[in-house]
Scaffold this active site. Structure first.
Site, PDB file in Angstrom:
ATOM      1  CB  CYS A 140      -0.913  -0.002   1.225  1.00  0.00           C
ATOM      2  SG  CYS A 140      -1.984   1.444   1.355  1.00  0.00           S
ATOM      3  CB  CYS A 200      -2.192   4.421   6.698  1.00  0.00           C
ATOM      4  SG  CYS A 200      -3.874   3.903   7.103  1.00  0.00           S
ATOM      5  CD  GLN A 223     -14.732 -11.823  16.613  1.00  0.00           C
ATOM      6  OE1 GLN A 223     -13.613 -11.366  16.372  1.00  0.00           O
ATOM      7  NE2 GLN A 223     -15.136 -12.102  17.849  1.00  0.00           N
ATOM      8  CG  PHE A 261     -17.827 -10.815  28.609  1.00  0.00           C
ATOM      9  CD1 PHE A 261     -17.956  -9.580  29.226  1.00  0.00           C
ATOM     10  CD2 PHE A 261     -17.189 -11.837  29.302  1.00  0.00           C
ATOM     11  CE1 PHE A 261     -17.453  -9.359  30.506  1.00  0.00           C
ATOM     12  CE2 PHE A 261     -16.677 -11.630  30.578  1.00  0.00           C
ATOM     13  CZ  PHE A 261     -16.809 -10.389  31.183  1.00  0.00           C
ATOM     14  CG  ASP A 272     -15.245 -12.750  22.608  1.00  0.00           C
ATOM     15  OD1 ASP A 272     -14.107 -12.259  22.759  1.00  0.00           O
ATOM     16  OD2 ASP A 272     -15.925 -12.580  21.576  1.00  0.00           O
ATOM     17  CB  CYS A 286      -9.631  -8.932  21.095  1.00  0.00           C
ATOM     18  SG  CYS A 286     -10.277  -7.898  22.429  1.00  0.00           S
TER      19      CYS A 286
END
Length: 404
Positions: free
Chosen positions: A52, A58, A240, A267, A336, A362
């Site tokens: 990119c 970015c 997700q 969760f 989660d 995560c």
């Protein structure tokens, strides 16, 4: 035995810097690179040309300079390293799953108008300055196709030097768009928004005005699907990041649960796991706890399509975690939590007799901290599956199976 080359990049640290054999951190380096005496980098076999033009400015990506092999290794090492940092290890660290390019199904983009000039895209790394997005190898093409039309829309309705935002999510009906910061003063501008939604075949268009959402366009109710179970999609609800990444997480949860008949999904969100696994085993019942009321209502509506299978509860598990007495009714617990982890709930699980815990995370660091409590209570980490949904990012997810 020869000493390692102190200038050789041997690994990638959690935040994306390369690390030399003697512990120095080097930005934008890859394993196998060498740090020259003048501070420049001699590229090695895993240093590739970024795909990119906006990299590395970015803020969406930090690791486009890594080969696919090196990035996959990073995803695995990020999880194993977090466990090792807490003195833990898993019996098995499974091969990582990494989402392909052009697969991201949700994005939050920012806009800024400076006179006649409009900037629209992601923020620069570590800055509020905007990258005016002209390409993106991460976003699903259906999302990127809206970048130019949204730039033109913001150019006509965004007040000068005021920020605007666009949240984009792929749903069953197309792209769900939530806009904020626009000035819509009359019928003509409202009609322009309707024309924009119609011309771009949006699933829904919502305008946030004074923090109050107003639906401008929704030709049919917006839904998402978990294992062919439809449920309504509240604006800006969590999904997700990629559809394939979600499938990898669900497959690992499903494998870990096996034949468990009574399952708690903590969760639970919209029901990513509850709805996906409820019908796997004859007679399985899934209790699903979630703090956000709109998500509970959507989950309940989806659960109505599986009568007698899903039992949602509106419950804040940080303030009122399930107690050991409540947990002991279940054969397995799936959790989660948000990025901060689930310290309060995990403490209760550690005091329970639940034989199987499936922890979806995560954030490998907060997961490893929670895992210490479970290990001290006699749980062993049977398997960990790293998942890299956020291609070329330092953001890594995982599914861990605990048994005792």
């Amino acid at each position: 035995m020869t000493s390692p080359d102190p200038d050789l990049i041997v690994r990638i640290a959690a935040r994306g810097d390369g690390v030399t054999a003697d512990g120095r951190h080097v930005a934008l380096s890859a394993p196998g690179d060498r740090l020259r005496t003048d501070g420049s980098i001699e590229a090695g076999p895993h240093h590739v040309t970024p795909p990119c033009r906006h990299f590395p400015q970015c803020g969406g990506c930090q690791l486009q300079h890594l080969s696919d092999e090196a990035f996959t290794d990073y995803v695995r090492d990020r999880v194993a390293g977090a466990l090792a940092g807490q003195g833990l290890s898993a019996q098995e660290v499974a091969a990582p799953y990494v989402s392909p390019p052009h697969s991201r199904r949700r994005a939050g983009l920012r806009a800024l108008r400076l006179g006649k000039r409009i900037q629209f895209g992601f923020s620069e790394q570590g800055s509020h300055k905007l990258i005016d997005l002209r390409e993106c190898p991460v976003l699903d093409p259906r999302l990127f196709a809206l970048v130019a039309p949204l730039r033109a829309l913001f150019a006509t309705m965004l007040p000068d030097r005021q920020p605007g935002e666009a949240d984009l999510t792929l749903v069953d009906q197309g792209v769900d768009v939530v806009l904020s910061g626009l000035r819509v003063d009359g019928l003509a501008q409202t009609e322009a928004l309707l024309d924009f939604a119609r011309e771009n075949q949006l699933a829904r268009l919502i305008l946030i005005d004074d923090d109050a959402p107003m639906t401008i366009w929704e030709p049919e109710p917006v839904t998402v699907r978990f294992a062919d179970v439809l449920t309504g999609y509240p604006p800006r609800a969590f999904l997700q990041a990629t559809e394939d990444g979600e499938a990898a997480l669900v497959a690992e949860v499903r494998q870990a649960l096996g034949g468990a008949a009574m399952v708690a999904d903590l969760f639970a969100g919209l029901g990513t796991f509850a709805l996906s696994v409820a019908n796997d085993v004859p007679g399985r019942k899934v209790y699903a706890a979630e703090a956000a009321r709109d998500l509970v209502m959507a989950l309940r509506a989806g659960g109505n399509r599986l009568p007698g299978r899903i039992f949602p509860e509106h419950r804040d598990l940080f303030r009122r975690p399930l107690t050991p007495a409540e947990l002991n009714r279940f054969d397995a617990v799936v959790l989660d939590p948000p990025r901060a982890g689930a310290r309060e709930q995990v403490a209760q699980i550690a005091a329970s007799q639940v034989p199987l815990i499936v922890y979806v995370s995560c954030n490998p660091a907060s997961f490893a901290r929670d895992a210490v409590m479970l290990a001290e209570a006699g749980y062993r980490i049977e398997r960990v599956k790293p998942v890299g949904q956020f291609r070329w990012s330092t953001h890594v997810e995982l599914v861990a199976t605990f048994r005792r």
